[in-house]
Write a protein that holds these residues in place. Structure first.
Motif, mmCIF file in Angstrom:
data_model
loop_
_atom_site.group_PDB
_atom_site.id
_atom_site.type_symbol
_atom_site.label_atom_id
_atom_site.label_comp_id
_atom_site.label_asym_id
_atom_site.label_seq_id
_atom_site.Cartn_x
_atom_site.Cartn_y
_atom_site.Cartn_z
ATOM 1 N N VAL A 94 -41.706 -35.978 12.493
ATOM 2 C CA VAL A 94 -41.466 -36.436 13.868
ATOM 3 C C VAL A 94 -42.789 -36.494 14.637
ATOM 4 C CG1 VAL A 94 -40.322 -35.905 16.044
ATOM 5 C CG2 VAL A 94 -39.097 -35.601 13.873
ATOM 6 N N PRO A 114 -35.579 -35.521 9.169
ATOM 7 C CA PRO A 114 -36.535 -35.529 10.291
ATOM 8 C C PRO A 114 -37.164 -34.168 10.516
ATOM 9 C CG PRO A 114 -34.302 -35.472 11.144
ATOM 10 C CD PRO A 114 -34.177 -35.478 9.641
ATOM 11 N N TRP A 155 -25.403 -37.832 10.439
ATOM 12 C CA TRP A 155 -26.543 -38.516 11.030
ATOM 13 C C TRP A 155 -26.828 -39.866 10.372
ATOM 14 C CZ3 TRP A 155 -30.395 -33.796 10.689
ATOM 15 C CH2 TRP A 155 -29.978 -32.818 11.602
ATOM 16 N N LEU A 168 -35.552 -40.916 10.514
ATOM 17 C CA LEU A 168 -34.329 -41.032 9.701
ATOM 18 C C LEU A 168 -34.264 -42.400 9.024
ATOM 19 C CD1 LEU A 168 -31.454 -39.692 12.029
ATOM 20 C CD2 LEU A 168 -32.327 -38.545 10.013
ATOM 21 N N ILE A 184 -37.281 -39.428 16.298
ATOM 22 C CA ILE A 184 -36.522 -38.708 15.264
ATOM 23 C C ILE A 184 -35.649 -39.697 14.486
ATOM 24 C CG2 ILE A 184 -34.769 -36.940 14.841
ATOM 25 C CD1 ILE A 184 -35.775 -35.490 17.361
ATOM 26 N N ASN A 185 -35.007 -40.588 15.205
ATOM 27 C CA ASN A 185 -34.150 -41.565 14.525
ATOM 28 C C ASN A 185 -34.966 -42.592 13.744
ATOM 29 O OD1 ASN A 185 -31.065 -41.251 15.105
ATOM 30 N ND2 ASN A 185 -32.119 -40.622 16.982
#
Lengths: 87, 480
Positions: free
Chosen positions: B171, B166, B157, B207, B203-204
């Motif tokens: 989130v 995450p 990821w 991250l 979510i990203n």
């Protein structure tokens, strides 16, 4: 939470198994379990007889993960590894 | 709760003096035959002598009803909330219940107290426990003995640097940064053409290390990157160096404290660093664009980790890039340029705009190759000390662009293949053309940024495949 498109399974997939060992170099890893070396020596003889090249490796102790140097060495020297796990 | 109980819902806690004050009127309401459901946050025996009290020990009901203050009185008709009162206000309660003498012995008004479910830290905990049902992403279990940071690497990821794991709590907190629904599809992301929801972007963004207030910028950047004219698929697959360069204009720059000053193109500012990174992680994780996979860049560039900065609008002698393109000063925009670099412009001696423009033009000639024209676009980042030279001489941005256009015309005879002993160059057919511009029309953009000291500006070179046949610069407005 999964940041991906979820196109692949969560579990890590196993690498594809080779169709044949012809032309491959096989590592035989003795993890220092009793009589593992006997099993691997015989396996090595059979493979060598079939024209498969073989390299022998040994972990210092079965109780711990293999030293990094050994893992790195095997990863560049052989295509696959057979280890003798149990007594 | 999808279907609320009919009648009146009352949410109270014993530790609240206003709730204690109104205890008698709860009995008045009940005696008047009103259908009532009472939720107590802290004591199942409060209000006293009232059998129908439901103990909301887990605070799930309070969370679902979005209670902020106790007491809260909610009127329900056919399963839906139609009215809500907070605290005690006699006239309002009388009007809502239809009991004209309700609480006649009580003071006219008392404010309520904070509800338990909004205590510090509690909202986040409850959101993770009860709010998760609205999210669709797959949960990935991490074994207790595993390091969650290492798990993120093992799952592939990351861009090679550590990421923030995450978790549902993070989130959900990230999603508070936008009013958009988590399941809304933001864009179809290359290269795998995957519909990407607000939730996946969030979510990203977790991250990448974003704060929730950056999320609207990331969402706009993802939308822009996936516009057909930006050609993200080709930009990713090219063997060239380029990747999305994110440029932010408008009030949001200051609201989220982006850097447009010292080291504007460098490290050290969380918003700059993580917004650009979040976009790259969406392309990697959602789109499936990984180096060695669809990403075939020969050398790549450091900007493929992140390349995001803001324009210094306040210190600029010119209108901002967004204003130049028709956006109002009060709107915030994100602009994506398919680029890489940077290439420096060194000039410590020019004090006239004519001289400085010549320096800039001569440096711009080297974009892609000195003998290649009409291919790559470029962004010119003019620093404050260089901008001051143009400001003092009264040069507008348009005048500078026009002057650079003139200076960057060269005869085809100097540019064709084989000239100067260099095989690379334009095809022989251009040899008789007396004036070939370096850049296509609108192929050169000017942004003002940088620290106040230093007579250096910068070129961000573009992808060799620019324009309608490749990737075009795109701008999107940022919405909350």
């Amino acid at each position: 939470m999964d940041p991906t498109a979820e196109l692949a399974p969560v579990e890590r997939e196993r690498l594809p198994r080779p169709d044949s060992l012809v032309g491959k170099t096989v590592g035989l890893l003795d993890i220092s379990k009793a009589r593992g070396e006997v099993f691997l020596a015989r396996l090595g003889e059979l493979m060598t007889a079939d024209g498969i090249s073989v390299r022998h490796y040994k972990k210092p102790t079965f109780a711990r993960v293999a030293p990094l140097e050994l893992l790195q060495q095997m990863s560049v020297e052989v295509d696959l590894v057979v280890e003798a796990l149990a007594d | 709760m999808e279907q609320l109980p009919e009648g009146f819902l009352l949410i109270v806690k014993k530790a609240c003096p206003t709730c204690e004050l109104i205890e008698p009127i709860i009995h008045e309401m009940s005696a008047a035959g009103l259908q009532m459901t009472i939720y107590s946050q802290d004591d199942p025996a409060f209000p006293a002598e009232f059998e129908a009290v439901l103990y909301d020990e887990s605070l799930e009901i309070s969370y679902d009803l979005d209670i902020e203050t106790v007491p809260t009185l909610i009127k329900v008709l056919e399963g839906s909330e139609v009215a809500r009162l907070v605290g005690w206000h006699r006239e309002e309660w009388q009007a809502m219940t239809g009991i004209s003498v309700l609480g006649s012995g009580l003071p006219e008004y008392r404010p309520g107290c904070g509800a338990l479910n909004v205590d510090p830290g509690m909202q986040r905990e409850l959101a993770a426990r009860f709010g998760i049902s609205g999210l669709a992403a797959r949960r990935v279990e991490v074994a207790e003995i595993s390091d969650e940071m290492e798990t993120c690497f093992e799952k592939g990821w990351t861009d090679g640097l550590p990421v923030v794991p995450p978790t549902p709590e993070r989130v959900l907190a990230m999603l508070k940064g936008t009013n958009r629904s988590p399941d809304e599809v933001v864009a179809v992301v290359a290269p795998n053409k995957v519909p990407c929801s607000v939730e996946k972007v969030a979510i990203n963004a977790v991250l990448a290390g974003c704060k929730p207030e950056y999320l609207p910028v990331v969402l706009a950047a993802v939308e822009a990157a996936c516009l057909d004219e930006f050609c993200m698929q080709g930009l990713l697959a090219t063997t060239y160096f380029s990747a999305p360069v994110v440029i932010v204009n408008g009030p949001i720059r200051q609201a989220i404290r982006m850097n447009s000053g010292i080291n504007a193109l460098g490290q050290g500012n969380r918003a700059n660093a993580t917004i650009g990174r979040a976009l790259q992680l969406v392309i990697r994780n959602v789109g499936g664009g990984e180096p060695g996979g669809v990403d075939r860049s020969t050398l790549g560039s450091p900007g493929k980790y992140t390349f995001c900065f803001a324009e210094d609008e306040e210190g600029s002698p010119w209108e901002s890039f967004a204003e130049q393109n028709g956006y109002a000063p009060e709107s915030s925009t994100v602009t994506l340029f398919p680029g890489h670099g940077i290439h420096e412009i060194f000039d410590q001696l020019s004090r006239t705009p004519e001289s400085l423009a010549r320096t800039i033009a001569s440096c711009l000639l080297s974009v892609a190759h000195p003998k290649i024209c009409m291919a790559s676009d470029a962004v010119l980042v003019i620093s404050p000390e260089h901008a001051a030279v143009f400001r003092e001489a009264g040069w507008t941005k348009q005048k500078l662009l026009a002057e650079l256009h003139n200076l960057l015309q060269r005869p085809g005879s100097e540019l064709v293949r084989g000239v100067d002993g260099i095989a690379e160059g334009l095809p022989e057919a251009f040899a008789d053309n007396p004036a070939i511009p370096k850049f296509k029309e609108n192929g050169l953009m000017i942004i003002h940024a940088g620290g106040k000291a230093g007579k250096f500006s910068a070129i961000i070179s573009g992808w060799i495949a620019s324009g309608s046949m490749g990737s075009q610069i795109v701008t999107r407005e940022i919405n909350q």
